[in-house]
Scaffold this motif. Sequence first.
Motif, short mmCIF file in Angstrom:
data_model
loop_
_atom_site.label_atom_id
_atom_site.label_comp_id
_atom_site.label_asym_id
_atom_site.label_seq_id
_atom_site.Cartn_x
_atom_site.Cartn_y
_atom_site.Cartn_z
N ASP A 116 70.38 33.66 57.86
CA ASP A 116 69.86 33.43 59.35
C ASP A 116 70.40 34.57 60.45
O ASP A 116 69.65 34.80 61.05
N LEU A 117 71.53 34.90 59.86
CA LEU A 117 72.22 36.17 60.78
C LEU A 117 71.49 37.14 60.54
O LEU A 117 71.17 37.98 61.59
N SER A 118 70.95 37.33 59.40
CA SER A 118 70.08 38.63 59.19
C SER A 118 68.83 38.78 60.00
O SER A 118 68.31 39.48 60.53
N ARG A 119 68.26 37.26 60.02
CA ARG A 119 66.86 37.38 60.63
C ARG A 119 67.19 37.44 62.01
O ARG A 119 66.38 38.09 62.71
N ILE A 120 68.05 36.96 62.44
CA ILE A 120 68.52 37.16 63.99
C ILE A 120 68.60 38.67 64.33
O ILE A 120 68.05 39.22 65.26
N GLY B 113 74.31 31.09 63.47
CA GLY B 113 73.64 31.30 62.15
C GLY B 113 73.99 30.28 61.29
O GLY B 113 75.31 29.79 61.20
N ILE B 114 73.08 29.52 60.58
CA ILE B 114 73.14 28.64 59.61
C ILE B 114 73.88 29.36 58.42
O ILE B 114 74.79 28.74 57.51
N ASP B 115 73.56 30.47 58.00
CA ASP B 115 74.01 31.17 56.69
C ASP B 115 73.95 32.55 56.84
O ASP B 115 73.19 33.09 58.09
N GLY B 116 74.07 33.57 55.97
CA GLY B 116 73.97 35.19 56.13
C GLY B 116 72.63 35.50 56.29
O GLY B 116 72.25 36.22 57.20
N GLU C 276 65.68 34.58 73.97
CA GLU C 276 64.60 33.67 73.50
C GLU C 276 64.70 33.63 71.91
O GLU C 276 63.92 32.73 71.39
N VAL C 277 65.31 34.35 71.18
CA VAL C 277 65.41 34.50 69.91
C VAL C 277 65.95 33.15 69.33
O VAL C 277 67.34 32.95 69.80
N PRO C 278 65.57 32.50 68.35
CA PRO C 278 66.18 31.27 67.94
C PRO C 278 67.47 31.55 67.48
O PRO C 278 67.56 32.56 66.45
N GLY C 279 68.48 30.84 67.72
CA GLY C 279 69.84 31.24 67.44
C GLY C 279 70.63 31.62 67.96
O GLY C 279 72.03 31.62 68.09
N VAL C 280 70.32 32.50 69.24
CA VAL C 280 70.89 33.07 70.00
C VAL C 280 71.32 32.12 71.30
O VAL C 280 70.39 31.32 71.70
N VAL C 281 72.53 32.01 71.59
CA VAL C 281 73.12 31.13 72.59
C VAL C 281 73.57 31.78 74.10
O VAL C 281 73.63 31.19 75.01
N GLU C 282 73.75 33.15 74.00
CA GLU C 282 74.19 33.60 75.10
C GLU C 282 73.90 35.20 74.91
O GLU C 282 73.81 35.65 73.78
N VAL C 283 73.50 35.94 76.10
CA VAL C 283 73.24 37.40 76.15
C VAL C 283 73.64 38.07 77.47
O VAL C 283 73.52 37.15 78.53
#
Length: 153
Positions: free
Chosen positions: A119-123, A114-117, A91-98
């Motif tokens: 965004d990946l850090s946020r995830i 992720g859009i940028d670094g 359910e985390v925005p940006g996650v496409v598969e678990v």
Amino acid sequence: MSTRTLDALDKRVLYALQREARRTSSNDIAASLDASASTVRNRIRNLESDGIVRGYHADVDYEAAGYQLYTLIVCTAPIPDRGKLAAAAAEVPGVVEVQEVMTGEANVLVRAVGIDGDDLSRIGEELDELGLRVSDEDLIRRTHRRPYSGFEE
């Protein structure tokens, strides 16, 4: 969910769907299997209702779509919480598969875009806040898929 034994026709229908579900009709499958289109449609309907075919998903090339940061995030979850945490991670925005892995420390694999670094850090931070321990992050260049040959018979 109960399991059932697949016969040769079920397996061949699954193989055809795995090869190219979007551009394959029941008539196409029927012609290649020497079966009627209505038989193939009924088999597909039964495979879906039995939960064997769970859906039809677009295989997106994120790089071609302008998203360079398609990432595999390797996580560890406590075994009793693995399923709950994996579902929450999805359910985390940006996650496409678990994916839940049955053994080892790296027992939850998260694929994210992720859009940028930042965004990946946020995830990663959101996964950590859920209770997943992030142990590795790898940029994915390309994924190669093929149908399971055991259905080919």
